[in-house]
Design a protein around this motif. Structure first.
Motif, mmCIF file in Angstrom:
data_model
loop_
_atom_site.group_PDB
_atom_site.id
_atom_site.type_symbol
_atom_site.label_atom_id
_atom_site.label_comp_id
_atom_site.label_asym_id
_atom_site.label_seq_id
_atom_site.Cartn_x
_atom_site.Cartn_y
_atom_site.Cartn_z
ATOM 1 N N PRO A 60 0.847 -1.312 0.011
ATOM 2 C CA PRO A 60 0.029 -0.030 0.064
ATOM 3 C C PRO A 60 0.889 1.165 0.048
ATOM 4 N N GLY A 61 0.749 2.047 -0.829
ATOM 5 C CA GLY A 61 1.457 3.510 -1.032
ATOM 6 C C GLY A 61 0.871 4.274 0.373
ATOM 7 N N THR A 62 -0.286 4.243 0.851
ATOM 8 C CA THR A 62 -0.582 5.068 2.171
ATOM 9 C C THR A 62 -1.398 3.824 2.813
ATOM 10 N N PRO A 63 -1.267 3.928 4.385
ATOM 11 C CA PRO A 63 -2.135 2.938 5.019
ATOM 12 C C PRO A 63 -3.616 2.773 4.799
ATOM 13 N N SER A 64 -4.170 3.782 4.292
ATOM 14 C CA SER A 64 -5.589 3.638 4.119
ATOM 15 C C SER A 64 -6.054 2.690 2.621
ATOM 16 N N THR A 65 -4.936 2.712 1.947
ATOM 17 C CA THR A 65 -5.006 1.914 0.680
ATOM 18 C C THR A 65 -4.590 0.452 1.012
ATOM 19 N N ALA A 66 -4.461 -0.048 2.024
ATOM 20 C CA ALA A 66 -4.044 -1.429 2.518
ATOM 21 C C ALA A 66 -5.287 -2.331 2.072
ATOM 22 N N ALA A 67 -6.566 -1.776 2.130
ATOM 23 C CA ALA A 67 -7.699 -2.537 1.501
ATOM 24 C C ALA A 67 -7.705 -2.931 0.142
ATOM 25 N N SER A 68 -7.122 -2.001 -0.542
ATOM 26 C CA SER A 68 -7.012 -2.117 -2.115
ATOM 27 C C SER A 68 -6.256 -3.373 -2.451
ATOM 28 N N THR A 69 -5.389 -3.977 -1.535
ATOM 29 C CA THR A 69 -4.516 -4.931 -1.948
ATOM 30 C C THR A 69 -5.549 -6.108 -1.984
ATOM 31 N N LEU A 70 -6.719 -6.171 -1.276
ATOM 32 C CA LEU A 70 -7.512 -7.465 -1.210
ATOM 33 C C LEU A 70 -8.005 -7.869 -2.564
ATOM 34 N N GLU A 71 -8.287 -7.042 -3.579
ATOM 35 C CA GLU A 71 -8.944 -7.400 -4.879
ATOM 36 C C GLU A 71 -7.744 -6.893 -5.699
ATOM 37 N N GLY A 72 -7.095 -5.873 -5.612
ATOM 38 C CA GLY A 72 -6.272 -5.083 -6.562
ATOM 39 C C GLY A 72 -5.073 -5.952 -6.956
ATOM 40 N N TYR A 73 -4.449 -6.634 -5.956
ATOM 41 C CA TYR A 73 -3.215 -7.505 -6.396
ATOM 42 C C TYR A 73 -3.590 -8.821 -6.722
ATOM 43 N N PRO A 74 -4.591 -9.642 -6.630
ATOM 44 C CA PRO A 74 -5.109 -10.658 -7.088
ATOM 45 C C PRO A 74 -5.466 -10.574 -8.632
ATOM 46 N N MET A 75 -6.187 -9.373 -8.935
ATOM 47 C CA MET A 75 -6.348 -9.018 -10.308
ATOM 48 C C MET A 75 -5.058 -8.935 -11.056
ATOM 49 N N THR A 76 -4.034 -8.254 -10.508
ATOM 50 C CA THR A 76 -2.478 -8.148 -11.172
ATOM 51 C C THR A 76 -2.061 -9.530 -11.462
ATOM 52 N N LYS A 77 -2.178 -10.585 -10.461
ATOM 53 C CA LYS A 77 -1.592 -11.940 -10.893
ATOM 54 C C LYS A 77 -2.274 -12.517 -11.854
ATOM 55 N N LYS A 78 -3.534 -12.115 -12.118
ATOM 56 C CA LYS A 78 -4.410 -12.856 -13.273
ATOM 57 C C LYS A 78 -4.177 -12.015 -14.462
ATOM 58 N N GLY A 79 -3.023 -11.035 -14.647
ATOM 59 C CA GLY A 79 -2.779 -10.409 -15.630
ATOM 60 C C GLY A 79 -3.587 -9.329 -16.090
ATOM 61 N N MET A 80 -4.292 -8.844 -14.851
ATOM 62 C CA MET A 80 -5.277 -7.591 -15.199
ATOM 63 C C MET A 80 -4.903 -6.492 -14.453
ATOM 64 N N ALA A 81 -3.857 -6.102 -14.444
ATOM 65 C CA ALA A 81 -3.213 -4.907 -13.743
ATOM 66 C C ALA A 81 -3.690 -3.654 -14.521
ATOM 67 N N GLY A 82 -3.951 -3.510 -15.720
ATOM 68 C CA GLY A 82 -4.542 -2.277 -16.379
ATOM 69 C C GLY A 82 -5.948 -2.113 -15.867
ATOM 70 N N GLN A 83 -6.720 -3.186 -15.926
ATOM 71 C CA GLN A 83 -8.111 -3.105 -15.526
ATOM 72 C C GLN A 83 -8.349 -2.653 -14.100
ATOM 73 N N ALA A 84 -7.446 -3.431 -13.176
ATOM 74 C CA ALA A 84 -7.641 -2.974 -11.875
ATOM 75 C C ALA A 84 -6.939 -1.512 -11.442
ATOM 76 N N LEU A 85 -6.088 -0.933 -12.253
ATOM 77 C CA LEU A 85 -5.828 0.373 -12.184
ATOM 78 C C LEU A 85 -7.025 1.281 -12.790
ATOM 79 N N GLY A 86 -7.412 0.817 -13.908
ATOM 80 C CA GLY A 86 -8.481 1.755 -14.225
ATOM 81 C C GLY A 86 -9.680 1.558 -13.430
ATOM 82 N N CYS A 87 -10.205 0.687 -12.949
ATOM 83 C CA CYS A 87 -11.240 0.488 -12.083
ATOM 84 C C CYS A 87 -10.844 1.336 -10.757
ATOM 85 N N SER A 88 -9.528 1.398 -10.090
ATOM 86 C CA SER A 88 -9.500 2.097 -8.902
ATOM 87 C C SER A 88 -9.485 3.567 -9.052
ATOM 88 N N PHE A 89 -9.085 4.049 -10.444
ATOM 89 C CA PHE A 89 -8.984 5.585 -10.716
ATOM 90 C C PHE A 89 -10.338 5.853 -10.802
#
Length: 499
Positions: A82-111
């Motif tokens: 997490p870049g900040t403590p409050s974004t620790a929750a983003s690892t729950l779904e964002g990082y599994p998406m990255t491991k599935k080859g969906m890093a771009g989709q995860a970042l777009g969804c996050s933004f």
């Protein structure tokens, strides 16, 4: 409406727009670097704020605050730090998406989610600030204790596969939160003579140990974060736009989470971390596909990031209307005003209504600018997930070591980080949810002092937790979250039987 227009006009001057742009770019950089956060950079900024007018300084700080929350999800999604403590929750779904080859989709969804949280939170602040600022005072020590207990219970019961393991992980985190000097008696607890622990476990080394270094242990035997059968071509601009559009498929979750983030942000002493985790747990409880959570789903990421950014304008509301910080960062907002002889409070908000509106409008503007700039910059950052681990591993380790050290400039913080990384390794090995442990540690500083304050004002009468209206409502919500996993399992079983 006239005050809103005047506030908007005050921002469209070249020097104010320059402050907004500089603050946004600085916030994006700070949020994207693990170990740095908005509080660190804004604390350094205080020495310059003395030479600025108060409202331009606050506009600049608001821009940094919002952009930092937006960019904090980038390393959380790409490398599970997490870049900040409050974004620790983003690892729950964002990082599994990255491991599935969906890093771009995860970042777009996050933004997209961060943008909606900023916009909806800013609009709610503009409309409701004078009203909600007064109601925030209705949360006394008993209500704060119950709210923290509810947040911990919601995350513990809804983020893992086992409610028992979730509650035990939260209890371990709560135990870690008791390390340091006792709030009332002044006795040192579990410090083992280490001076750096007298003030409690530092949050940044703990965070880097739990999510950063511990992830390196699991990556050692892999060639890269994204397996070779998943093409890195899925991380281009088109994939980000796909994720951006996909986020709006969950419009109800986006609205629901933005409101939760804003409301929790308004309550003094809570902050974005509690908001994002609580929103995630509640989103899973009402989702039509709760079994997808934790495996890399859009809905979970929408819930965390919309609540994260929605809490920022919420935390500014009590700072302006009551002079009470809604989070640690907004303490610095109050400090800037007081350095210039201004005291935030009800009279301040009414006499500076145009400037206050300009601050909340800045939240909306920066949300849009940060989203655009973040999507442009992340085009190049995404490529790091395809780097071989023998290259990426030392880079991540260096960021973790540097982040742990620069937090307070103490070498022992590196050892604290490594100790919690070992603990995190075993927690993950035996399937204990790390988010529950983290939130237990964070909420320990709220639960313990407010518990003893409540007993103090009630003459040790425990009924204070069961007789106040807000406390009763929170008890009902706690019961609902504890029963929700059983209901989700029953609902899934019935759907499987129907199929």
């Amino acid at each position: 409406m006239s005050n809103f227009i005047l506030g908007l006009q005050s921002l469209f001057e070249w020097h104010m727009l320059l402050y907004i742009l500089i603050g946004t770019l600085v916030g994006l950089f700070v949020g994207a670097v693990p170990g740095l956060n908005d509080t660190n950079i804004l604390t350094l900024f205080l020495s310059f704020a003395v030479f600025m007018d108060p409202f331009p300084a606050i506009i600049l700080m608001t821009a940094v605050f919002i952009a930092c929350q937006t960019a904090g999800s980038i390393p959380a999604i790409l490398i599970n730090i997490p870049g900040t403590p409050s974004t620790a929750a983003s690892t729950l779904e964002g990082y599994p998406m990255t491991k599935k080859g969906m890093a771009g989709q995860a970042l777009g969804c996050s933004f997209a989610s961060s943008f909606s949280g900023s916009v909806l939170g800013g609009i709610m602040a503009l409309i409701l600030a004078p009203i909600l600022g007064k109601y925030a005072l209705s949360f006394g020590p008993p209500e704060m204790f119950m709210l923290a207990l509810f947040g911990m219970t919601a995350v513990a019961s809804l983020t893992g596969n086992s409610i028992g393991k979730g509650l035990l992980a939260a209890a371990l985190g709560l135990l870690a939160g008791t390390i340091g000097t006792d709030y009332f008696v002044g006795v040192n607890r579990s410090t083992f003579g280490v001076l750096e622990l007298y003030g409690g476990v530092p949050q940044v080394p703990l965070l880097l140990g739990l999510f950063g270094v511990s992830e390196l242990y699991s990556l050692i035997r892999k060639k890269s974060i994204v397996s070779s059968d998943r093409s890195a071509a899925h991380t281009d601009v088109a994939s980000q736009w796909q994720g951006f559009k996909s986020a709006f498929r969950f419009r109800f979750t986006m609205l629901f989470s933005s409101v939760i983030g804003f409301v929790i942000g308004v309550i003094p002493g809570t902050g974005a971390t509690i908001a994002s985790f609580t929103s995630y747990g509640l989103a899973r409880s009402v989702s039509k596909a709760p079994q997808e959570f934790g495996k890399g789903c859009y809905e979970g990421l929408v819930a965390t990031d919309a609540a994260n950014n929605g809490s920022v304008p919420g935390s500014i509301v009590p700072a302006l209307t009551l002079g009470i910080p809604g989070s640690g960062t907004t303490v610095l907002f109050i400090s800037v005003f007081m350095m210039h002889g201004l005291t935030p409070g009800p009279s301040f908000f009414s006499s500076h209504i145009v400037e206050s509106n300009a601050i909340f409008i800045t939240v909306v503007l920066v949300g849009a600018i940060a989203t655009l700039a973040g999507m442009l910059a992340s085009r190049y950052m995404i490529k790091i997930v395809s780097l071989p681990i023998y290259v990426l591993g030392p880079v991540i380790a260096s960021f973790c070591l540097l982040g742990a050290y620069i937090c307070r400039g103490k070498v022992n913080d590196i050892y604290i980080m490594l100790a919690f990384s070992v603990l995190a390794f075993f927690l993950k090995k035996f399937h204990y949810p790390l988010p529950a442990f983290l939130l237990g540690d964070i909420l320990g500083s709220i639960i313990e002092p407010n518990f003893f304050r409540s007993l103090s004002i009630s003459n040790n009468d425990y009924s204070v937790f069961f007789t106040r209206p807000i406390c009763i409502a929170l008890w009902l919500m706690i019961a609902a979250t504890l029963l929700m996993p059983a209901y989700i399992n029953l609902r899934n079983a019935r759907r499987q039987a129907a199929k």
